[in-house]
Design an enzyme around this catalytic site. Structure first.
Site, PDB file in Angstrom:
ATOM      1  CG  LEU B 131      -1.663   1.275   1.534  1.00  0.00           C
ATOM      2  CD1 LEU B 131      -2.597   1.621   0.391  1.00  0.00           C
ATOM      3  CD2 LEU B 131      -2.453   1.124   2.828  1.00  0.00           C
ATOM      4  CG  HIS B 185      -4.690  -1.942   0.760  1.00  0.00           C
ATOM      5  ND1 HIS B 185      -3.897  -2.793   1.477  1.00  0.00           N
ATOM      6  CD2 HIS B 185      -5.174  -1.055   1.659  1.00  0.00           C
ATOM      7  CE1 HIS B 185      -3.921  -2.458   2.766  1.00  0.00           C
ATOM      8  NE2 HIS B 185      -4.700  -1.412   2.898  1.00  0.00           N
ATOM      9  CE1 TYR B 240      -7.756   6.942  10.386  1.00  0.00           C
ATOM     10  CE2 TYR B 240      -7.692   4.785   9.348  1.00  0.00           C
ATOM     11  CZ  TYR B 240      -7.045   5.824   9.980  1.00  0.00           C
ATOM     12  OH  TYR B 240      -5.694   5.762  10.194  1.00  0.00           O
ATOM     13  CE1 TYR B 241      -7.791   1.900   6.029  1.00  0.00           C
ATOM     14  CE2 TYR B 241      -9.318   1.612   7.846  1.00  0.00           C
ATOM     15  CZ  TYR B 241      -8.050   1.465   7.310  1.00  0.00           C
ATOM     16  OH  TYR B 241      -7.042   0.895   8.048  1.00  0.00           O
ATOM     17  CG  HIS B 396      -9.963  -1.838   7.832  1.00  0.00           C
ATOM     18  ND1 HIS B 396      -8.980  -2.093   8.764  1.00  0.00           N
ATOM     19  CD2 HIS B 396      -9.336  -1.748   6.625  1.00  0.00           C
ATOM     20  CE1 HIS B 396      -7.802  -2.142   8.143  1.00  0.00           C
ATOM     21  NE2 HIS B 396      -7.993  -1.951   6.859  1.00  0.00           N
ATOM     22  CG  HIS B 447     -19.098  -0.892  18.760  1.00  0.00           C
ATOM     23  ND1 HIS B 447     -18.285  -1.998  18.861  1.00  0.00           N
ATOM     24  CD2 HIS B 447     -18.458  -0.018  17.946  1.00  0.00           C
ATOM     25  CE1 HIS B 447     -17.190  -1.805  18.111  1.00  0.00           C
ATOM     26  NE2 HIS B 447     -17.271  -0.613  17.558  1.00  0.00           N
TER      27      HIS B 447
END
Lengths: 719, 719
Positions: B131, B185, B240-241, B396, B447
């Site tokens: 990556l 990726h 986030y990604y 993830h 959570h």
């Protein structure tokens, strides 16, 4: 007329405001500088809301945080602001609202007895403690002064005789046990009583405020100026109360200057009032007051007290560095002093506040220890090593002789818990100090200083502590090796404690190193504990900890130890290290405790039935059964974590080794950096500044004069 | 020439920069807008430092955070920035330094095998994971493009053949298992390969990047645009990604637009690239990305990826709301797009970003659940209720179906732990995801959603989770009663979970109420746990807790429970309340769990041998042995704590009672405020928007249409 106005005018003569010539619109509104204009607008919103809500002067009932408490606070702010707005705008609606509020107090006040929610503090009438009554009077008089001449004689008399004079009487003759103290509560009382005296033309009240109820000068405002501040303007209770006490000192001083100019109050005791303002600003980091002793850590220069102090100090001195503080504050007061300050700030006259290293002597004569501030940058947020070698600080003092703190650009790194209290939060015992303030926050183990046999200094008795000074043995304020050496005897019956704290700039390191050499010298055998309270996430350690992973015990039974959860207990031969991360920086704490020591990782929060404590980590170096003990510790800030750029540099420590030895009459500490560079720091037992010392390191002799020597072994030359 | 330049030009045609006409000074430096000028200066400092340090292209050795890792990252930034500076200034020193770096890579790269620190990710050559190699190539090509035409043919050939082409070959034909995935990726790999292809004029590389190695379109960039984003531009792995993935999407899209304008890439799939940028900005609070799934909570719009995205999106749309984001970012990119954006920002063209409530459908077809954002103010920091009714989000993704979060002006109030990771911190397992990321951070109990029998959703198997969508049953984005109703079947073998989350504005309350109705419907008997992870200090509770004051056990053995310390366990008949304080605000959490429930107070951090976890509180509502369970909870933000002014208002809850009952086919919740006002919320089982419902409350009949009804009982009229 002159008298009522003079109250509002600082020593630097400002033109009188036209209170009687009352225009109905605001002719000067456009000419206010932005900082002041914003205050005027904010005050208008507040006062207009109060006008809309109508006069609400409830019978006192609630403690701090409760409705009647907060309503009376709102009311004195409205009286203050409404009065100033009337002066600034001439709008009679402001005058009438302030008048109506004061008339309501004139009706209510004479009927009041002691406040029903009074607790262990002296009871007030409007509030649960008389302190708040004093604050009420200080504010109310300043507001009332702006409208008094514009009232009918009958209105004036009703307010004078029904509210102001009885309040002043209650706080003077009616409260000898308060106003007669040498204490900030007494200063507030004096300020209220004295301001009332000037306004009413009542010399008796003024003299009682200045010189005590018996007018002997043994108590009263001037005596407080003599005793409550050290010659450097440091306030014995610490920065939090220095801030709180400042407002009555500066407001009353400004009134004295205006009404009794012959007293030259701003020159009194070498200009102690202005020194106190200066020192109050210096005992901050990033604008927040250092939270030593009983202190809320969220108190900053952005408080009413400091708005007054900065405006009055600027009016008295025209020192342009006060303007940069006002700029940071983003607020000022509605008085002529605030107006003038805002104008000069807008005119671009501000200069940066010169943050620097300072030795703030403590005690009325400056000989009972000191608070030492070591800084290596002139910025509000730069590195700051604090050595707390002060006096006890009365009932709000903590048992933390020779404590230290460290701040830098990431905030508070080596920390002080401050007070266990939720100010004004009713569910937390009415907003008062909590039981954990005694059982944890003020205990020695809650601080970064030596604990002997799990007992707090002075067995936790502040009155015993008040009798024992600390000693500031030597101080070096200039770089690259700034230092403070302090000592205390009597915190424990048979152990003397001496500590050298050094802020060491090293070429090639982005951040200074902090070296700590602490020695306990005792009779008999003791358990010595030296905690480090830090903020941050633990990264790693070379100590082999026995971790308490699935059941967490508490460390001890009493004196604060009952509040510490144990996370691990471990040993390491030679230098030990704990690395943590705070904000964008890493910190490695390198330790060289006495032989046989172990290391205990803890977190506060045990035995806390009401959830009154914050949960914060500490590392304790512990040695058992020793007569004397020397702890050498080095805090190394290093590296950078950048979340935005996703980069990390120097997450590993650069200090590779730390060695200590006694050589003749000095401690020698050798610091070895990665790559092999070595640095030696020598701290002599004899702290005389002229004394010459010598030591041998790696077979080479070095000499230095005074308590601290420094050698770069790569070059072999002393600095 | 055209080809090498076109890479840098976005779809909105910008004038070509004169790379060959190379002036030796910077003629236009004075004309840069401040935002861009600052970037130019920053880049000059970086690149000059790199020039001074000399070319340093080390043999790869270290994992993330280590020296060689960080040095290769520095180098690609230098190549990118140096190239841009050469374009902007014509200064040949920049060109020569970029050339020398690239020549050093041309010497090194062909000799490299798999990285020695490779772990469980696909190995790179320069970096431990491929990556990072892709990121290197994306940046290096953009820098190289600026100087390539100004090199000698021999230099050009050495760099083309020694560095760029072999890197592109490695990331395409050499890494089919990476570039062939539908995953971020692969997007980075496609962007690197495609940019290299355009620069080298290599159509084969471009087509492999666009259409997959077999050029069938079953993989490759376009297929990723089809599958990785929902029709609303939401990225399956989470914000986030989404941020991370955005840069290759927008940079490659801009290059496609410039080089293959016929593809109309910015119109592809309904403008999915720009939708993705828009959605990325929307999934933030106060500029920080919502940290659902594996996410570092310190990631904000102030990141390289978003500087590119905002500049390219603004160039493509000229939508002035992007300018306000750039203003908040305080940074832009060195490209012509960044320059144009900075100029328009300086010209005062910015308009506020319209933060609003959104239903972000998830899944390639938008039918596999949704992320729902409910906001009641158009501001970046206002109240935000997040309902996470999304797909699993691949490896993830966390096991948190129907999870919720709450943010407001005080920050994150109802929280998500995010990832257990210290990005790039070498001492924390090389900066990789930590074991606690699996054992705690991704577990269901970490959570704010239902846990059945102490097991995570899908027994913690993300591949199983990937096969099961969530269902967004109904959504109401408009006030005063915004809502989201979601459902998931299959997270547990025999329990279906349905949850309604409502953001309720109430006249006279300064903050909205958040109502949560969660029902688990199961076969058999189960333990149901519903946690609330919150930030703040506990103020008080009406629950009688059995406190674990002096010894702290852990809650369970596995599935995250082993990481929870127990602080107390208690019961309360009827409505129970826990009040905490965060920042300047109080929050009361009112709970009406099933009969027989108890309440467990916990803190994370147990069984954490390496100190990898943050320590954060949670309150768990637990019921045992139930087949079905309905939890009704209400979060009430209230009051204000003002540390500066020392005032506190409304520290007590205004919600006096909470009642729940089933009426026909609806849940009815009655909220009683202090003073007696009552509010009823009805949530029907049938979520059809046209369905009419009726219910009887206090003997009065009410009707409503659609899933949610609301009644003010004081007035008796439906809204």
């Amino acid at each position: 007329m002159t008298r009522t106005l003079a109250l509002l005018l600082a020593a630097a003569a400002l033109p009188a405001a036209p209170v009687l010539a009352a225009p109905t619109t605001a002719p000067s509104a456009q000419t206010f500088a932005p900082l002041f204009a914003a205050e005027v607008e904010r005050a208008k919103r507040d006062v207009e809301a109060s006008i809309r809500a109508g006069v609400n002067v409830p019978v006192p009932k609630d403690p701090g945080g409760g409705f009647t408490h907060e309503q009376h606070k709102r009311n004195y702010r409205t009286i203050f602001e409404g009065g100033q707005l009337y002066r600034l705008t001439g709008n009679v609606r402001y005058r009438d609202h302030v008048r109506d509020l004061l008339l309501a107090y004139a009706d209510l006040y004479p009927k009041l007895g002691p406040h029903p929610a009074a607790a262990n503090q002296a009871a007030g009438r409007l509030f649960w403690q008389s302190l708040n009554d004093s604050v009420f009077l200080v504010n109310a008089v300043q507001g009332y002064a702006q409208i008094r001449d514009a009232l009918t004689p009958a209105e004036r008399q009703r307010i004078d005789d029904g509210a102001i004079r009885p309040m002043a009487k209650f706080l003077s003759d009616g409260s000898p046990e308060v106003i007669g103290r040498i204490h900030n509560h007494a200063t507030w009382a004096c300020a209220g009583v004295g301001l009332a005296g000037y306004l009413l033309g009542d010399r008796d009240l003024v003299d009682k405020a200045l010189l005590g109820l018996d007018k002997s000068g043994r108590t009263g405002f001037l005596r407080q100026l003599d005793l409550l501040f050290s010659p450097d303007g440091y306030y014995a209770e610490g920065p939090y109360y220095q801030r709180y006490a400042l407002q009555p000192f500066v407001v009353f001083a400004a009134a004295i200057a205006a009404n009794d100019p012959g007293r030259k109050i701003f020159d009194y005791r070498g200009g102690i009032v202005l020194k106190a303002v200066h020192t109050a600003i210096d005992v901050t980091h990033d604008g927040y007051f250092l939270p030593i002793n009983d202190a809320m850590p969220d108190k900053s220069l952005r408080t009413e007290e400091l708005y007054h102090a900065v405006a009055i100090a600027y009016a008295a001195t025209k020192d342009p560095t006060f303007l940069s503080i006002a700029d940071w504050q983003g607020h000022t007061v509605l008085t002529p002093e605030g107006q003038a300050l805002a104008a000069d700030l807008a005119a671009g006259k501000a200069k940066p506040w010169p943050f620097t290293s300072r030795l703030l002597s403590d005690g009325p004569d400056g000989k009972e220890g000191a608070l030492v501030l070591l800084r290596d940058k002139p910025t509000p947020t730069g590195p700051l090593l604090v050595a707390k070698n002060t006096v006890q600080g009365m009932g709000h003092g903590h048992f933390d002789r020779l404590n230290w703190l460290y701040y830098d650009e990431t905030g508070a790194v080596v920390t002080d818990y401050g007070a266990a209290r939720f100010l004004n939060v009713e569910a937390k015992r009415g907003g008062r100090y909590l039981p954990e303030n005694d059982s944890w926050a003020s205990a020695t183990i809650a601080h970064n200083t030596l604990v002997v046999d799990e007992q707090s200094h002075f067995t936790g008795d502040w009155k015993a502590g008040d009798k024992v000074p600390s000693h500031q043995l030597a101080t070096g304020l200039d770089g690259p090796t700034r230092y403070s050496i302090g000592e205390v005897s009597g915190a424990y019956p048979d152990v003397r404690i001496r500590r050298a704290l050094l802020l060491v700039d090293v070429d090639g390191l982005a951040n200074p190193l902090i070296l700590d050499i602490l020695r306990g010298t005792g009779g008999g055998r003791h358990r010595y504990d030296l905690p480090l309270h830090f903020s941050g996430q633990i990264i790693d350690s070379d100590i082999a900890f026995d971790r308490k992973l699935a059941e967490r015990p508490v460390l001890g039974k009493a004196n604060g130890y009952q509040h510490l959860w144990v996370d691990g207990d471990g040993t390491k031969a030679g230098k030990a290290r704990l690395t943590f991360m705070h904000g964008s920086r890493f910190y490695s704490y390198h330790m060289l405790p006495p032989a046989g020591a172990h290391f205990i990782l803890t977190e506060s929060g045990a035995n806390d039935p009401e959830f009154n404590l914050r949960r914060e980590p500490a590392l304790i170096q512990r040695v058992d059964g020793a007569a004397d003990a020397t702890f050498v510790s080095l805090l190394e800030p290093h590296g950078k974590y950048d979340a935005s750029a996703e980069t990390v540099v120097a997450s590993s420590a650069r200090v590779a080794n730390l060695e200590h030895r006694r050589d003749a009459a000095a401690d020698l500490v050798l610091i070895t950096l990665a790559g092999g560079r070595r640095l030696a720091i020598a701290v002599a037992d004899d702290v005389t500044s002229t004394m010459k010392h010598s030591a041998t390191i790696d077979g080479r002799a070095f000499t230095w004069a005074g308590p601290v020597g420094r050698f770069d072994l790569a070059k072999g030359d002393a600095k």
